[in-house]
Design an enzyme around this catalytic site. Structure first.
Site, PDB file in Angstrom:
ATOM      1  N   GLN A 114       0.854  -1.192   0.000  1.00 42.02           N
ATOM      2  CA  GLN A 114       0.000   0.000   0.000  1.00 42.02           C
ATOM      3  C   GLN A 114       0.889   1.242   0.000  1.00 42.02           C
ATOM      4  O   GLN A 114       1.998   1.207   0.531  1.00 42.02           O
ATOM      5  CB  GLN A 114      -0.883   0.006   1.255  1.00 42.02           C
ATOM      6  CG  GLN A 114      -1.880   1.160   1.318  1.00 42.02           C
ATOM      7  CD  GLN A 114      -2.350   1.461   2.733  1.00 42.02           C
ATOM      8  OE1 GLN A 114      -2.016   2.482   3.319  1.00 42.02           O
ATOM      9  NE2 GLN A 114      -3.126   0.548   3.298  1.00 42.02           N
ATOM     10  N   HIS A 119       1.173   5.865   0.015  1.00 39.35           N
ATOM     11  CA  HIS A 119       0.625   7.203   0.237  1.00 39.35           C
ATOM     12  C   HIS A 119       0.735   8.015  -1.051  1.00 39.35           C
ATOM     13  O   HIS A 119       1.770   7.984  -1.719  1.00 39.35           O
ATOM     14  CB  HIS A 119       1.433   7.949   1.306  1.00 39.35           C
ATOM     15  CG  HIS A 119       1.301   7.406   2.680  1.00 39.35           C
ATOM     16  ND1 HIS A 119       2.246   7.646   3.656  1.00 39.35           N
ATOM     17  CD2 HIS A 119       0.347   6.650   3.268  1.00 39.35           C
ATOM     18  CE1 HIS A 119       1.880   7.077   4.787  1.00 39.35           C
ATOM     19  NE2 HIS A 119       0.735   6.450   4.571  1.00 39.35           N
ATOM     20  N   GLU A 168      -3.545   5.524  -0.343  1.00 38.26           N
ATOM     21  CA  GLU A 168      -4.153   6.385   0.662  1.00 38.26           C
ATOM     22  C   GLU A 168      -3.709   7.825   0.448  1.00 38.26           C
ATOM     23  O   GLU A 168      -2.532   8.096   0.216  1.00 38.26           O
ATOM     24  CB  GLU A 168      -3.714   5.906   2.054  1.00 38.26           C
ATOM     25  CG  GLU A 168      -4.163   6.762   3.209  1.00 38.26           C
ATOM     26  CD  GLU A 168      -3.586   6.289   4.529  1.00 38.26           C
ATOM     27  OE1 GLU A 168      -4.125   6.689   5.577  1.00 38.26           O
ATOM     28  OE2 GLU A 168      -2.588   5.533   4.526  1.00 38.26           O
ATOM     29  N   GLU A 170      -8.982   3.180   7.032  1.00 36.87           N
ATOM     30  CA  GLU A 170      -8.151   2.500   8.033  1.00 36.87           C
ATOM     31  C   GLU A 170      -7.725   3.432   9.173  1.00 36.87           C
ATOM     32  O   GLU A 170      -6.886   3.063   9.994  1.00 36.87           O
ATOM     33  CB  GLU A 170      -6.898   1.887   7.391  1.00 36.87           C
ATOM     34  CG  GLU A 170      -5.898   2.895   6.886  1.00 36.87           C
ATOM     35  CD  GLU A 170      -4.625   2.275   6.335  1.00 36.87           C
ATOM     36  OE1 GLU A 170      -4.457   1.041   6.385  1.00 36.87           O
ATOM     37  OE2 GLU A 170      -3.779   3.044   5.835  1.00 36.87           O
ATOM     38  N   GLN A 200      -4.246  -2.010  10.798  1.00 36.18           N
ATOM     39  CA  GLN A 200      -2.974  -1.389  10.423  1.00 36.18           C
ATOM     40  C   GLN A 200      -2.164  -1.221  11.706  1.00 36.18           C
ATOM     41  O   GLN A 200      -2.584  -0.497  12.606  1.00 36.18           O
ATOM     42  CB  GLN A 200      -3.200  -0.016   9.772  1.00 36.18           C
ATOM     43  CG  GLN A 200      -1.899   0.713   9.472  1.00 36.18           C
ATOM     44  CD  GLN A 200      -2.103   2.137   8.993  1.00 36.18           C
ATOM     45  OE1 GLN A 200      -1.386   2.608   8.114  1.00 36.18           O
ATOM     46  NE2 GLN A 200      -3.066   2.830   9.551  1.00 36.18           N
ATOM     47  N   ASP A 243       6.017   2.518   7.547  1.00 34.23           N
ATOM     48  CA  ASP A 243       5.273   3.710   7.160  1.00 34.23           C
ATOM     49  C   ASP A 243       6.110   4.944   7.469  1.00 34.23           C
ATOM     50  O   ASP A 243       7.013   5.295   6.728  1.00 34.23           O
ATOM     51  CB  ASP A 243       3.940   3.678   7.926  1.00 34.23           C
ATOM     52  CG  ASP A 243       2.920   4.685   7.465  1.00 34.23           C
ATOM     53  OD1 ASP A 243       3.324   5.772   7.066  1.00 34.23           O
ATOM     54  OD2 ASP A 243       1.718   4.389   7.527  1.00 34.23           O
ATOM     55  N   SER A 302       2.175  -0.069   4.907  1.00 39.43           N
ATOM     56  CA  SER A 302       0.849   0.555   4.893  1.00 39.43           C
ATOM     57  C   SER A 302       1.006   2.039   4.565  1.00 39.43           C
ATOM     58  O   SER A 302       0.136   2.840   4.854  1.00 39.43           O
ATOM     59  CB  SER A 302       0.133   0.365   6.237  1.00 39.43           C
ATOM     60  OG  SER A 302       0.921   0.831   7.307  1.00 39.43           O
TER      61      SER A 302
END
Length: 556
Positions: free
Chosen positions: A142, A144, A171, A222, A297, A336, A363
């Site tokens: 995943q 950003h 995201e 999330e 998450q 992250d 994430s």
């Protein structure tokens, strides 16, 4: 005092710009094994837990009560709790013991017992266990997608590139809250340009986030946080019950969602109660399980600087990821927020999840340069794409990404920017110029694109909400302006909201909108030759990097 030359050189190394502290259990600055952690215990009477981890029911705080009533299987708890810690740990790493058998057993364990089991394991054993306990067979990733100016044209282009590079979820968030509808719209179009079926979210306060989801602009959420002590929950005007109610609101409207937690949050809030970070995090994971949410998450996420500063902190982060899989939940395992100045250290932290594979290894891999990352910067960003791809190639491991040629990237970024340009024009939003499209196509980040009229954009974004614009309006606008493939992609994404299949644990969508989840692609690892293995097609994709010299490069 005269300095020894090697120590002068070492002092200048990037790792020594990081912050470190000695363990301080009284305030919670201890990753695992606090002397204040409770001793595992359980007592059941008439089908109800009346004592858990040395605390009688009439002394439970509301987290204890929620866990006891909703997260522990009373039919097996006494048997499970009677097992030796090392016996359970050996089941986790034993390839002859199935994942299902371990999951059934873990349903009977208390928070303190889970922590005790994890504390017997070193990081290699935890990684072995993660490989077996991951819910979905196929690992994923995943990212950003944000920028400091909330420039929607750049978000569309960056989203398209990231989806094409292999991210299954993306995201965004905002610098200016009222820009949110445009960020979400731009990412929706960019995602479906890069790869059909890519899921997106917009991280905001929960009312707006839910509204964007209900309108079909976003597909998952999330940012619903849970905590390990009652005081931190209360500070956020929340309880486990209110979070469970919010989760049901998302799910009932066809939105995939997971909770968020992470070691260190209670320390940052000043309410760690002297407990170890891992013990408090296991409580969060069990609240998530008790609430019936499909995933979590975690991996410290935005609190990572706290566990990273204490001994065994990175080990505790891996332990919380493992605990999430043990409770049969999807895990988006962080990697992250940036936490170190050392490239060596950030890579070592990531390999813990990348090598065994998790549902989402990162994430929040930054699909933009870190100066544009409004989630405070990530452990990995766009400048690391080649490193990530080559690590996959070196180790023959699937980190969720694929190499991309310059021509591919230019084409997909341009198409996404043009599609957003057409949708803005069709819906009567401030014009996107051809110069903006061109700039976003070739940009590294927001420094390379012209500024937009922020006041007019914000007014139009609010108008988008006031007019009740939905995903169907986006489908119509795309189709009317010749982007029939993208219109079909967005429409197919909306259809998932009706079937609800992508609400299953660890669900992602492939390019044909088939759901891949822990239901139809359950992890079946039982040792060498089992579980997820790179297909020949996927291995060829990973190893074919443009930097590699080929026989055809030589005239022979």
């Amino acid at each position: 005092m005269r300095k020894q030359k090697r120590f002068e050189v070492l002092a200048a190394r990037p790792v020594n710009q990081d912050g470190f502290v000695v363990e301080w259990p009284e305030v919670g600055l201890i990753a695992m094994g606090s002397p204040n952690d409770p001793t595992p215990s359980i007592k059941v009477q008439n089908g109800q837990v009346i004592e858990m981890d040395g605390i009688a029911r009439d002394k439970f705080d509301f987290i204890d009560q929620f866990i006891a009533d909703y997260a522990i299987d009373v039919s097996i708890t006494e048997k499970a709790m009677a097992m030796e810690d090392t016996a359970i740990a050996k089941m986790l790493v034993d390839v002859n013991v199935s994942r299902d058998e371990v999951v059934r057993l873990v349903r009977g364990l208390t928070p303190a017992k889970i922590v005790a089991v994890l504390d017997t394991m070193n990081v290699v054993e935890m990684m072995m266990a993660v490989q077996k306990m991951r819910a979905r067979k196929i690992p994923s990733n995943q990212c950003h997608i944000t920028n400091v100016n909330d420039n929607p044209v750049l978000i569309a282009a960056d989203g398209a590139e990231a989806a094409m590079r292999g991210f299954d979820e993306m995201e965004t968030t905002v610098a200016v809250v009222r820009y949110a509808p445009f960020n979400a719209l731009a990412l929706l179009i960019g995602a479906q340009t890069g790869r059909a079926g890519t899921l997106i979210q917009c991280a905001l306060e929960e009312a707006t986030e839910l509204q964007l989801g209900m309108r079909g602009i976003t597909a998952y959420a999330e940012t619903i946080s849970v905590y390990g002590t009652e005081n931190v929950f209360v500070d956020g005007d929340d309880t486990p019950w209110s979070k469970a109610f919010l989760a049901s609101a998302y799910a009932s409207r066809g939105l995939k969602m997971r909770f968020t937690s992470g070691t260190g949050s209670e320390v940052q809030m000043g309410y760690a109660e002297g407990k170890s970070m891992l013990y408090l995090e296991v409580r969060c994971i069990m609240v998530t399980k008790g609430a019936g949410v499909q995933g979590l998450q975690n991996g410290s996420v935005s609190c990572v600087g706290v566990p990273a500063a204490v001994p065994s902190g990175i080990r505790a982060i891996l332990a919380e990821n493992l605990c999430t899989t043990m409770l049969d939940l999807e895990v988006a395992s962080s990697n992250d927020q940036t936490f170190t100045h050392s490239d060596i250290r950030r890579t070592a932290r990531t390999l813990m999840q990348m090598l065994p594979g998790t549902d989402f290894i990162c994430s929040g891999y930054s699909g933009v340069p870190n100066y544009d990352n409004m989630f405070a910067g990530s452990n990995w960003d766009v400048d690391d794409y080649d490193d990530w791809n080559i690590i996959q190639r070196d180790l023959k491991v699937d980190g969720g990404l694929r190499p991309a040629s310059e021509d591919e990237v230019i084409a997909v970024r341009n198409k996404a920017a043009r599609a957003l340009q057409a949708v803005f024009k069709e819906l009567g939003f401030p014009a996107i110029t051809d110069a903006e499209v061109e700039a976003a196509t070739y940009a590294h980040g927001s420094k390379d694109v012209p500024a937009r009229n922020v006041v007019e954009d914000i007014k139009a974004a609010q108008e988008m909400m006031n007019r009740g614009i939905t995903g169907l309006d986006v489908v119509k606008a795309l189709a009317k302006n010749g982007f029939n493939d993208l219109a079909t992609n967005v429409l197919n994404l909306l259809k998932q909201r009706i079937s609800g299949d992508y609400l299953h644990t660890s669900a992602i969508l492939d390019k044909d909108f088939n759901v891949i989840s822990a239901v139809n692609s359950r992890n079946d690892y039982r040792g060498p030759g089992t579980g997820y293995r790179l297909s020949e097609e996927r291995w060829n994709e990973i190893k074919t990097i443009s930097q590699a010299i080929k026989p055809s490069d030589f005239d022979v």
